[in-house]
Design a protein around this motif. Structure first.
Motif, PDB file in Angstrom:
ATOM      1  N   ASP A  53       0.836  -1.206   0.000  1.00 59.28           N
ATOM      2  CA  ASP A  53       0.000   0.000   0.000  1.00 59.28           C
ATOM      3  C   ASP A  53       0.871   1.257   0.000  1.00 59.28           C
ATOM      4  OD1 ASP A  53      -2.319  -1.474  -0.003  1.00 59.28           O
ATOM      5  OD2 ASP A  53      -2.569  -1.425   2.173  1.00 59.28           O
TER       6      ASP A  53
ATOM      7  N   PHE B 265       2.361   1.689  -3.464  1.00 54.47           N
ATOM      8  CA  PHE B 265       1.342   2.142  -4.412  1.00 54.47           C
ATOM      9  C   PHE B 265       1.049   3.632  -4.211  1.00 54.47           C
ATOM     10  CE2 PHE B 265      -2.943   2.527  -6.173  1.00 54.47           C
ATOM     11  CZ  PHE B 265      -2.802   1.833  -7.371  1.00 54.47           C
TER      12      PHE B 265
ATOM     13  N   ILE C 116       2.105  -3.457 -10.285  1.00 54.20           N
ATOM     14  CA  ILE C 116       2.112  -1.990 -10.296  1.00 54.20           C
ATOM     15  C   ILE C 116       2.911  -1.477 -11.490  1.00 54.20           C
ATOM     16  CG2 ILE C 116       2.960   0.066  -9.085  1.00 54.20           C
ATOM     17  CD1 ILE C 116       2.334  -1.357  -6.445  1.00 54.20           C
TER      18      ILE C 116
END
Length: 405
Positions: free
Chosen positions: A179, A182, A217
């Motif tokens: 997280d 990201f 990602i």
């Protein structure tokens, strides 16, 4: 005779202290020769080496294959300049790209140079493919080298102000926190750069799910995924390359340390679609130098022919098992690692005391922090060497604990 040796050593040490730039705290001894798992100082003292030249001497000290390759090449061609191809360059590049799954390779002399090349290629990708994106996400606790750019990429907190101003364009996020990674991505991000196992940071493997997430990602945003395998590559983790444990392929792979078996050599590898440098944009006087290429080729062939990656996996499991057994009676905790890149924690402040005592007892160990011992022996290590190492280390740990207590 010993008094004469000691006098000579004292003279050499005195000379070194006056002429060698002070960049490290070194013990009062001079290493003179090595063979296999052992190294000797000028006083004739013998040391069992579980540092392995800082994860460099993958074939052990002065291996015959490396001796022969260097002697043969030195008698043929030492240097031709980077302006020309040379035969060992073509042989080594063909074999290295084949076994790594990559298409192209750039050779350098140090891990920092290889990582610097990766940073440059990522920024070139950002310029060509991502509207000028230049930022690279790296991890807290990471280590990528000692050039200004690679120090800026490194996630050591106490390096933050060293040699300021740092090179701009690096964002550091916590390890194994997808997280956070990201959230750090923005329009300027061109790549994510990680070590599959953080080595200098204390041997912290990245979770497979985390690596998978990083790959997703990068694919989602068209960014490059860079694996810094300077310490984990060339069989160290029980696979020829650490990425093989997860099967998650990077866009750029960097290698160093063990790739030359002790000869200064490193490499940056990438896929054909990222073959973006124009002539003159990247290079180096010693890039693909014949001696280095002959050394790298000999090391790679020896790793494969002797199946030393399998030995790294087997012996690494044995080390972990023995450490787990010892942890029931000794203050050893958080045993971790892959293959023959292993670490364990001790009570705070004990690790450097243990390594110093081990040195006195004929064993070379590394303490990357005051509470951590790291093991990175040559890949030729056998159970008998491990048993000897653990016997000395146990002795030293009990002695250190008694003094502290």
């Amino acid at each position: 005779m010993m008094h004469v040796q000691e006098a000579v050593t004292d003279d050499w040490l005195h000379g070194a202290k006056e002429s060698v730039l002070s960049t490290a705290v070194r013990p009062e001894l001079i290493m003179e020769r090595g063979e296999g798992m052992y190294i000797w100082d000028t006083g004739g003292n013998k040391y069992l080496d579980f540092i392995g030249g800082w994860a460099v001497n993958c074939l052990g000290h002065s291996p015959k294959a490396l001796q022969q390759a260097l002697a043969s090449q030195a008698g043929t061609l030492v240097h031709a300049s980077p302006a020309f191809y040379n035969k060992p360059m073509l042989e080594f590049s063909a074999q290295l790209t084949e076994v790594s799954g990559m298409d192209r390779v750039f050779f350098a002399s140090s891990g920092a140079e290889a990582n610097e090349s990766a940073i440059k290629l990522a920024r070139k990708h950002g310029t060509v493919c991502m509207n000028g994106a230049y930022e690279i996400i790296t991890l807290q606790g990471s280590f990528h080298g000692r050039t200004l750019a690679t120090m800026s990429a490194t996630g050591k907190p106490h390096w933050k102000q060293l040699y300021a101003p740092k090179v701009d364009g690096f964002r550091h996020v916590p390890i194994n926190d997808l997280d956070a990674c990201f959230a750090a991505v923005n329009n300027n991000t061109c790549a994510i750069m990680v070590e599959p196992v953080q080595g200098e940071g204390g041997v912290h493997p990245l979770d497979e799910a985390y690596l998978y997430g990083l790959r997703k990602i990068c694919d989602m945003y068209g960014m490059l995924l860079i694996f810094d395998e300077i310490q984990t590559g060339m069989g160290r983790t029980g696979k020829l390359f650490a990425y093989e444990h997860s099967g998650i392929m990077p866009d750029i792979l960097t290698l160093g340390k063990g790739i030359g078996g002790g000869f200064p050599l490193s490499a940056m590898l990438t896929l054909e679609k990222h073959n973006l440098f124009q002539p003159g944009e990247q290079g180096g006087t010693y890039s693909a130098q014949p001696l280095a290429m002959a050394a790298g080729l000999a090391v790679l062939q020896e790793l494969i022919e002797q199946d030393l990656t399998a030995n790294a996996a087997t012996q690494g499991q044995y080390v972990m098992r023995r450490l787990t057994e010892l942890s029931s009676n000794l203050p050893i905790r958080n045993i971790r690692g892959q293959g023959l890149l292993i670490a364990f924690d001790l009570p705070e402040g004990l690790a450097p005391v243990v390594t110093e005592l081990c040195l006195d007892k004929g064993l070379l160990l590394n303490a990357p922090s005051p509470s951590t011992i790291r093991l990175m022996p040559p890949l030729i290590v056998e159970e008998a060497h491990i048993d000897a190492m653990l016997a000395i280390a146990t002795d030293a740990l009990m002695e250190a604990a008694s003094h502290v207590g």
